[in-house]
Design an enzyme around this catalytic site. Structure first.
Site, PDB file in Angstrom:
ATOM      1  N   GLY A  10       0.681  20.892  35.065  1.00 54.84           N
ATOM      2  CA  GLY A  10       0.415  21.531  33.768  1.00 54.84           C
ATOM      3  C   GLY A  10       1.681  22.165  33.224  1.00 54.84           C
ATOM      4  O   GLY A  10       2.452  22.742  33.987  1.00 54.84           O
ATOM      5  N   GLU A 103       1.942  23.714  43.013  1.00 52.00           N
ATOM      6  CA  GLU A 103       1.471  23.261  44.329  1.00 52.00           C
ATOM      7  C   GLU A 103       1.529  21.734  44.499  1.00 52.00           C
ATOM      8  O   GLU A 103       2.006  21.223  45.513  1.00 52.00           O
ATOM      9  CB  GLU A 103       0.020  23.758  44.404  1.00 52.00           C
ATOM     10  CG  GLU A 103      -0.758  23.423  45.576  1.00 52.00           C
ATOM     11  CD  GLU A 103      -2.273  23.452  45.284  1.00 52.00           C
ATOM     12  OE1 GLU A 103      -2.698  23.742  44.142  1.00 52.00           O
ATOM     13  OE2 GLU A 103      -3.019  23.156  46.215  1.00 52.00           O
ATOM     14  N   THR A 126       4.092  27.867  37.546  1.00 57.22           N
ATOM     15  CA  THR A 126       2.662  27.793  37.216  1.00 57.22           C
ATOM     16  C   THR A 126       2.196  29.105  36.616  1.00 57.22           C
ATOM     17  O   THR A 126       2.553  30.182  37.118  1.00 57.22           O
ATOM     18  CB  THR A 126       1.732  27.452  38.407  1.00 57.22           C
ATOM     19  OG1 THR A 126       0.377  27.701  38.012  1.00 57.22           O
ATOM     20  CG2 THR A 126       2.001  28.247  39.665  1.00 57.22           C
ATOM     21  N   ILE A 127       1.397  28.999  35.573  1.00 54.07           N
ATOM     22  CA  ILE A 127       0.824  30.229  35.012  1.00 54.07           C
ATOM     23  C   ILE A 127      -0.138  30.861  36.019  1.00 54.07           C
ATOM     24  O   ILE A 127      -0.448  32.034  35.918  1.00 54.07           O
ATOM     25  CB  ILE A 127       0.097  29.978  33.672  1.00 54.07           C
ATOM     26  CG1 ILE A 127      -1.097  29.040  33.846  1.00 54.07           C
ATOM     27  CG2 ILE A 127       1.045  29.501  32.604  1.00 54.07           C
ATOM     28  CD1 ILE A 127      -2.081  29.078  32.671  1.00 54.07           C
ATOM     29  N   ASP A 128      -0.620  30.083  36.990  1.00 58.34           N
ATOM     30  CA  ASP A 128      -1.637  30.590  37.924  1.00 58.34           C
ATOM     31  C   ASP A 128      -1.065  31.587  38.951  1.00 58.34           C
ATOM     32  O   ASP A 128      -1.820  32.321  39.582  1.00 58.34           O
ATOM     33  CB  ASP A 128      -2.287  29.428  38.690  1.00 58.34           C
ATOM     34  CG  ASP A 128      -2.909  28.391  37.766  1.00 58.34           C
ATOM     35  OD1 ASP A 128      -3.214  28.735  36.614  1.00 58.34           O
ATOM     36  OD2 ASP A 128      -3.077  27.236  38.205  1.00 58.34           O
ATOM     37  N   ARG A 172      -7.255  28.617  37.934  1.00 58.99           N
ATOM     38  CA  ARG A 172      -7.795  27.736  38.981  1.00 58.99           C
ATOM     39  C   ARG A 172      -8.460  28.576  40.074  1.00 58.99           C
ATOM     40  O   ARG A 172      -9.307  29.379  39.765  1.00 58.99           O
ATOM     41  CB  ARG A 172      -6.662  26.881  39.526  1.00 58.99           C
ATOM     42  CG  ARG A 172      -7.146  25.550  40.001  1.00 58.99           C
ATOM     43  CD  ARG A 172      -6.034  24.574  40.156  1.00 58.99           C
ATOM     44  NE  ARG A 172      -6.146  23.501  39.188  1.00 58.99           N
ATOM     45  CZ  ARG A 172      -5.203  22.639  38.917  1.00 58.99           C
ATOM     46  NH1 ARG A 172      -4.035  22.739  39.501  1.00 58.99           N
ATOM     47  NH2 ARG A 172      -5.400  21.690  38.053  1.00 58.99           N
ATOM     48  N   ARG A 275      -1.005  28.626  27.886  1.00 59.63           N
ATOM     49  CA  ARG A 275       0.182  27.910  28.363  1.00 59.63           C
ATOM     50  C   ARG A 275       1.164  27.595  27.246  1.00 59.63           C
ATOM     51  O   ARG A 275       2.230  27.045  27.500  1.00 59.63           O
ATOM     52  CB  ARG A 275      -0.239  26.583  29.021  1.00 59.63           C
ATOM     53  CG  ARG A 275      -1.027  26.743  30.262  1.00 59.63           C
ATOM     54  CD  ARG A 275      -0.896  25.593  31.221  1.00 59.63           C
ATOM     55  NE  ARG A 275      -0.856  24.275  30.661  1.00 59.63           N
ATOM     56  CZ  ARG A 275      -1.638  23.253  31.041  1.00 59.63           C
ATOM     57  NH1 ARG A 275      -2.553  23.446  31.977  1.00 59.63           N
ATOM     58  NH2 ARG A 275      -1.500  22.075  30.516  1.00 59.63           N
TER      59      ARG A 275
HETATM   60  O1  F6P Z   1      -2.486  24.986  36.846  1.00 65.26           O
HETATM   61  C1  F6P Z   1      -2.363  25.374  35.525  1.00 65.26           C
HETATM   62  C2  F6P Z   1      -3.660  25.184  34.774  1.00 65.26           C
HETATM   63  O2  F6P Z   1      -3.464  25.645  33.464  1.00 65.26           O
HETATM   64  C3  F6P Z   1      -4.887  25.828  35.427  1.00 65.26           C
HETATM   65  O3  F6P Z   1      -4.938  27.206  35.199  1.00 65.26           O
HETATM   66  C4  F6P Z   1      -5.991  25.035  34.787  1.00 65.26           C
HETATM   67  O4  F6P Z   1      -7.147  25.007  35.579  1.00 65.26           O
HETATM   68  C5  F6P Z   1      -5.407  23.658  34.667  1.00 65.26           C
HETATM   69  O5  F6P Z   1      -3.996  23.804  34.695  1.00 65.26           O
HETATM   70  C6  F6P Z   1      -5.805  22.935  33.416  1.00 65.26           C
HETATM   71  O6  F6P Z   1      -5.305  21.651  33.490  1.00 65.26           O
HETATM   72  P1  F6P Z   1      -5.259  20.626  32.282  1.00 65.26           P
HETATM   73  O7  F6P Z   1      -4.078  20.984  31.433  1.00 65.26           O
HETATM   74  O8  F6P Z   1      -5.104  19.309  32.962  1.00 65.26           O
HETATM   75  O9  F6P Z   1      -6.552  20.774  31.527  1.00 65.26           O
END
Ligand code: F6P
Length: 344
Positions: A10, A103, A126-128, A172, A275
């Protein structure tokens, strides 16, 4: 040295700032030449590159997203994918690779280094904020700022209508964004995936507020929270992750709150806005320091390692440390925040 740079997973505010610093320091201090790989590991497999030099990266410090593009491509999903990466690495004439990711991306980097001997260094994105081995990943505090700004705005509309607003944030399986944005935004309840959620306790708190004449409440819920009876297997990506936004925890929680308290409730899903856009100053600075360290690690031959923040210092740690376990919210941290959030 000819150094490849890729961004995977992401996107995240600060990716471009890492690229800029890695290229500037690598070129100026060590005479490295850089090439961007398009859309994460897919760019390596497909040998799709883009030029990266000081002119290209000059204006990137504050720009959101990633100029290289990103994807959730997992080379190890296909038989022989790792070996194909090694062939592509040689075909492109690379001497080293800087992988900027979370990760999943760094898990691939670790395997490419450990199993195939590719000279790869990692940068924690990662924003997480769920990567071990570092105090913070870049992008996290930008997401927290965006979420807490949104919560500030939701207070006034919730109060005007005596409503409960359930705000769903990303993260997540780690509750860091929920915890920090809920704390900064003065939420009345915060639900994180690390703790079994109690809808009854949230409703009790809302009822208590209403009895004290406070008709409104803000509840922050992390997307990874699974309410009892609501677990959903759903579709998964190449790394086996579910799209948690589709689980719709905020909607379900808002409905239950309405049923059990009689308060009018609304759900707000902040989603990808968390994001997007320019990184906050902390993330610009952290991303820049990570990019610098990545260039140094390449020059030093510190492969199989990741740039990391430890206290005030940017150091490097084995990629193994970063990806072997998720960094989740510890009980003691949760309890301290809960003491304030629970109110009088
Ligand atoms: O890992 C970053 C993240 O923004 C998570 O917080 C979220 O669950 C996921 O990516 C969303 O992914 P996508 O952009 O594939 O919808």
């Amino acid at each position: 040295m000819r150094v490849g740079v890729l961004t995977g997973g992401g996107d995240c505010p600060g990716l471009n700032a890492v690229i800029r610093a890695a290229v500037r320091v690598g070129a100026r201090r060590y005479g490295h030449e850089h090439v961007g790989l398009r859309r994460g590991w897919r760019g390596l497999l497909e040998r799709e590159t883009t030029p990266l030099d000081r002119d290209v990266v000059g204006p990137l410090l504050a720009r959101g997203g990633t100029i290289l593009g990103s994807s959730r491509t997992n080379p190890f999903k296909e038989e022989g994918g790792g070996e194909e990466c090694a062939r592509a690495f040689a075909d492109l004439g690379l001497d080293a690779l800087i992988a900027i990711g979370g990760e999943d991306t760094l898990g691939v980097a670790r395997r490419l280094h450990g199993e195939l001997g590719l000279p790869v260094v990692g940068v924690p994105k990662t924003i997480d904020n769920d990567l071990s081995g570092t105090d913070y990943t870049f992008g996290f505090w930008t997401a927290v700022q965006i979420a807490s700004d949104a919560i500030d705005r939701l207070h006034t509309t919730a109060e005007s209508h005596d409503r409960v607003i359930v705000v769903e944030v990303m993260g997540r399986h780690a509750g860091w964004i929920a915890l920090e944005s809920g704390l900064a935004g003065g939420a009345h309840a915060i639900l994180v995936p690390e703790r079994p959620p109690s809808v009854a306790a949230v409703c009790e708190r809302i009822r208590g507020r209403r009895e004290r004449g406070r008709g409104y409440a803000i509840v922050v819920v992390s997307e990874g929270v699974e309410l009892v009876g609501e677990a959903d297997e759903g579709a998964v990506d190449e790394f086996g992750h579910r799209q948690l936004a589709k689980a719709g925890v905020a909607d379900t929680l808002a409905e239950r709150i309405e049923e059990e308290t009689g308060a009018e409730a609304r759900a707000v899903v902040l989603g990808h806005v968390q994001r997007g856009g320019t990184p906050v100053a902390f993330d610009r600075s952290l991303a820049t320091r990570y990019g610098m360290r990545a260039a140094e690690m390449v020059a030093e031959g510190a492969f199989g390692r990741m740039a990391a923040l430890r206290g005030e210092r940017v150091v490097d740690v084995p990629l193994d440390d970063a990806v072997s376990a998720l960094k989740t919210v510890p009980e003691r941290v949760w309890e301290r925040v809960e003491e304030v959030v629970a109110g009088p």
